[in-house]
Structures are given as structure tokens and as C-alpha cells.
Motif scaffolding. Sequence first.
Motif, PDB file in Angstrom:
ATOM      1  N   VAL A  91     -48.356  12.203  29.377  1.00 35.40           N
ATOM      2  CA  VAL A  91     -47.120  13.031  29.886  1.00 35.40           C
ATOM      3  C   VAL A  91     -46.348  12.069  30.778  1.00 35.40           C
ATOM      4  CG1 VAL A  91     -46.614  14.880  31.544  1.00 35.40           C
ATOM      5  CG2 VAL A  91     -48.276  15.217  29.812  1.00 35.40           C
ATOM      6  N   TRP A  92     -44.971  12.149  30.828  1.00 36.87           N
ATOM      7  CA  TRP A  92     -44.130  11.517  31.548  1.00 36.87           C
ATOM      8  C   TRP A  92     -43.471  12.421  32.482  1.00 36.87           C
ATOM      9  CZ3 TRP A  92     -40.643   7.699  28.317  1.00 36.87           C
ATOM     10  CH2 TRP A  92     -41.289   6.725  27.771  1.00 36.87           C
ATOM     11  N   GLN A  93     -42.881  11.999  33.937  1.00 41.31           N
ATOM     12  CA  GLN A  93     -42.248  12.995  34.782  1.00 41.31           C
ATOM     13  C   GLN A  93     -41.225  13.937  34.316  1.00 41.31           C
ATOM     14  OE1 GLN A  93     -41.522  11.299  38.666  1.00 41.31           O
ATOM     15  NE2 GLN A  93     -41.230  13.286  39.368  1.00 41.31           N
ATOM     16  N   CYS A  94     -40.278  13.112  33.713  1.00 36.34           N
ATOM     17  CA  CYS A  94     -39.056  13.931  33.252  1.00 36.34           C
ATOM     18  C   CYS A  94     -38.653  14.729  34.152  1.00 36.34           C
ATOM     19  CB  CYS A  94     -39.608  14.547  31.959  1.00 36.34           C
ATOM     20  SG  CYS A  94     -39.705  13.215  30.679  1.00 36.34           S
ATOM     21  N   GLN A  95     -38.684  16.205  33.786  1.00 37.99           N
ATOM     22  CA  GLN A  95     -37.991  17.191  34.761  1.00 37.99           C
ATOM     23  C   GLN A  95     -39.030  17.701  35.812  1.00 37.99           C
ATOM     24  OE1 GLN A  95     -35.953  20.260  32.728  1.00 37.99           O
ATOM     25  NE2 GLN A  95     -36.577  19.241  30.904  1.00 37.99           N
ATOM     26  N   MET A  96     -40.489  17.079  36.022  1.00 46.63           N
ATOM     27  CA  MET A  96     -41.383  17.669  36.839  1.00 46.63           C
ATOM     28  C   MET A  96     -40.940  17.024  38.416  1.00 46.63           C
ATOM     29  SD  MET A  96     -44.814  16.684  35.238  1.00 46.63           S
ATOM     30  CE  MET A  96     -44.831  16.370  33.653  1.00 46.63           C
ATOM     31  N   THR A  97     -41.044  18.011  39.434  1.00 43.89           N
ATOM     32  CA  THR A  97     -40.889  17.720  40.839  1.00 43.89           C
ATOM     33  C   THR A  97     -41.943  16.522  41.230  1.00 43.89           C
ATOM     34  OG1 THR A  97     -42.297  19.287  41.421  1.00 43.89           O
ATOM     35  CG2 THR A  97     -40.062  20.209  41.318  1.00 43.89           C
ATOM     36  N   ASP A  98     -41.728  15.979  42.171  1.00 44.37           N
ATOM     37  CA  ASP A  98     -42.466  14.868  42.489  1.00 44.37           C
ATOM     38  C   ASP A  98     -43.712  15.392  42.884  1.00 44.37           C
ATOM     39  OD1 ASP A  98     -40.725  13.044  42.194  1.00 44.37           O
ATOM     40  OD2 ASP A  98     -40.016  12.872  44.365  1.00 44.37           O
ATOM     41  N   GLU A  99     -44.050  16.605  43.514  1.00 42.13           N
ATOM     42  CA  GLU A  99     -45.257  17.276  43.584  1.00 42.13           C
ATOM     43  C   GLU A  99     -46.064  17.664  42.720  1.00 42.13           C
ATOM     44  OE1 GLU A  99     -47.180  21.410  45.698  1.00 42.13           O
ATOM     45  OE2 GLU A  99     -45.043  20.959  46.054  1.00 42.13           O
ATOM     46  N   ILE A 100     -45.312  18.183  41.409  1.00 37.01           N
ATOM     47  CA  ILE A 100     -46.037  18.388  40.308  1.00 37.01           C
ATOM     48  C   ILE A 100     -46.769  17.256  39.517  1.00 37.01           C
ATOM     49  CG2 ILE A 100     -45.904  19.756  37.892  1.00 37.01           C
ATOM     50  CD1 ILE A 100     -45.994  21.896  40.361  1.00 37.01           C
ATOM     51  N   TRP A 101     -45.662  16.205  39.617  1.00 36.96           N
ATOM     52  CA  TRP A 101     -46.091  14.942  39.015  1.00 36.96           C
ATOM     53  C   TRP A 101     -47.237  14.504  39.444  1.00 36.96           C
ATOM     54  CZ3 TRP A 101     -46.197  12.681  34.952  1.00 36.96           C
ATOM     55  CH2 TRP A 101     -46.195  11.047  34.811  1.00 36.96           C
ATOM     56  N   ALA A 102     -47.300  14.416  41.008  1.00 34.44           N
ATOM     57  CA  ALA A 102     -48.401  14.035  41.669  1.00 34.44           C
ATOM     58  C   ALA A 102     -49.769  14.528  41.474  1.00 34.44           C
ATOM     59  CB  ALA A 102     -48.218  13.893  43.227  1.00 34.44           C
ATOM     60  N   ARG A 103     -49.592  15.635  41.298  1.00 34.64           N
ATOM     61  CA  ARG A 103     -50.829  16.661  40.789  1.00 34.64           C
ATOM     62  C   ARG A 103     -51.234  16.406  39.564  1.00 34.64           C
ATOM     63  NH1 ARG A 103     -49.584  22.511  43.361  1.00 34.64           N
ATOM     64  NH2 ARG A 103     -51.720  23.118  42.516  1.00 34.64           N
TER      65      ARG A 103
END
Length: 128
Positions: free
Chosen positions: A101-113
Motif C-alpha cells: 500500500v502507498w499513502q496516496c490519499q491517506m492522511t498522515d495519521e492513517i498512513w502512520a498507523r
Amino acid sequence: MVGAFRVGWWACWQGAPENKGKENGELIGFDEFDWIVRKHPEHAWRCILATGSDPRAQPFLGLLAAGPIEDLLGIHGDMFIERVEQLARQDPVFAWTLGVVWQCQMTDEIWARVQQVWDRRGWDGIPE
């Protein structure tokens, strides 16, 4: 209903003859899964779980992650991140699937999790 969308997704990624030479947006099954992720996220989650648990999906788990899972977390991350975290802790295959999975549209918080629970071994040259 889950089966119908899963069948469309399989047709998209299993090299159906009608998909040869087409871009993602033109593939049979692609638009259907994209639509359900955007408009019916609970149903999309069930489709993701059903597809990921099917042994025939093993060669396509990276595509499941880089498509529907990535999009679901980018659009509806707050609704699903706890479920994703819980499943990744319980299911090593799902944790490994998240590794693409890549970050793309994810918020930084969701991405970190996501990064806290994924297993990147075997992806991008990372040793298994």
C-alpha cells in the motif's frame, strides 16, 4: 452481492481476454470495485475480506492492496483503520498484503498507523 463484485474484480486481474491492452479505468471489474469503495465502503470491506481470503487470490494480493485497500483507506480511513490494524495483527497474510500500500490519499495519521502494522518483507527488494 459480495460474490458478484469479487467476480468482477477477478475478471479484471486474471487477464480476461476482453481486458487485454486496456488501462485500469477501462478494465472489466475495475470500475465496479472503485464505485463500491467510494459509495458503499462497508460492502467494499466485505468484498476485500472475501477476495483476500480466497486462496486463488494469492498471486493478486498486491493488486488488492494497491487498489481497493489503498483507496478504501484513502477515502474512508477513519472508518476502517481500526479494523485494518486488528486484522493485520491477527492475520500475517493481511499484514504482508498491506506492505504494498502507498499513502496516496491517506492522511498522515492513517498512513502512520498502516505502517505500524504492515509487513514489508518481500516487497520492493526487502528480504523476506
